[in-house]
Design a protein around this motif. Structure first.
Motif, PDB file in Angstrom:
ATOM      1  N   ASP A  72       0.812  -1.217   0.000  1.00  0.00           N
ATOM      2  CA  ASP A  72       0.000   0.000   0.000  1.00  0.00           C
ATOM      3  C   ASP A  72       0.845   1.266   0.000  1.00  0.00           C
ATOM      4  N   SER A  73       2.006   1.228   0.631  1.00  0.00           N
ATOM      5  CA  SER A  73       2.864   2.408   0.596  1.00  0.00           C
ATOM      6  C   SER A  73       3.531   2.578  -0.771  1.00  0.00           C
ATOM      7  N   GLN A  77      -1.603   3.971  -1.299  1.00  0.00           N
ATOM      8  CA  GLN A  77      -2.997   3.704  -0.983  1.00  0.00           C
ATOM      9  C   GLN A  77      -3.174   3.647   0.519  1.00  0.00           C
ATOM     10  N   GLN A  78      -4.408   3.780   0.942  1.00  0.00           N
ATOM     11  CA  GLN A  78      -4.720   3.689   2.364  1.00  0.00           C
ATOM     12  C   GLN A  78      -4.930   2.223   2.736  1.00  0.00           C
ATOM     13  N   ASP A  80      -6.633  -0.780   4.433  1.00  0.00           N
ATOM     14  CA  ASP A  80      -7.967  -1.121   4.920  1.00  0.00           C
ATOM     15  C   ASP A  80      -7.805  -1.993   6.159  1.00  0.00           C
TER      16      ASP A  80
END
Length: 107
Positions: A72-73, A77-78, A80
């Protein structure tokens, strides 16, 4: 619009496949790290089997969380967190069930 055939591949298949693959890789790496697939992992004591299974599960969740944070990094992205928590919870049932059956079958 209504006469179009449904797609052969669902739109969520890629997401499901990547989550499942990450979970499987984390469980296998954790099992290899703790020698969960060796002959010594098969114990006649159910409490020892549960303890080893819990350690393998805890380590696999740690690996899965680190993998998700890295991915995600990279794509900015965030994370979840609810989905990640549910994956770890479902893997708890899977890992403990598998380890118990694996140990009790080959005793």
């Amino acid at each position: 619009v209504y006469l179009q055939p449904p797609p052969l591949v669902p739109s969520t298949l890629g997401r499901w496949l990547s989550r499942t693959l990450g979970l499987v890789v984390a469980v296998i790496l954790s099992g290899l790290k703790h020698q969960g697939y060796s002959y010594q992992a098969i114990s006649t004591d159910d409490q020892l089997t549960f303890q080893r299974s819990f350690i393998i599960w805890l380590d696999s969740c740690s690996i899965r969380i680190i993998m998700q944070l890295v991915v995600d990094s990279m794509f900015q992205q965030q994370v979840d967190d609810l989905e990640l928590f549910l994956e770890c919870w479902y893997s708890f049932l899977f890992v403990l069930g598998f380890r118990y059956l694996y140990g009790s079958t080959y005793r």
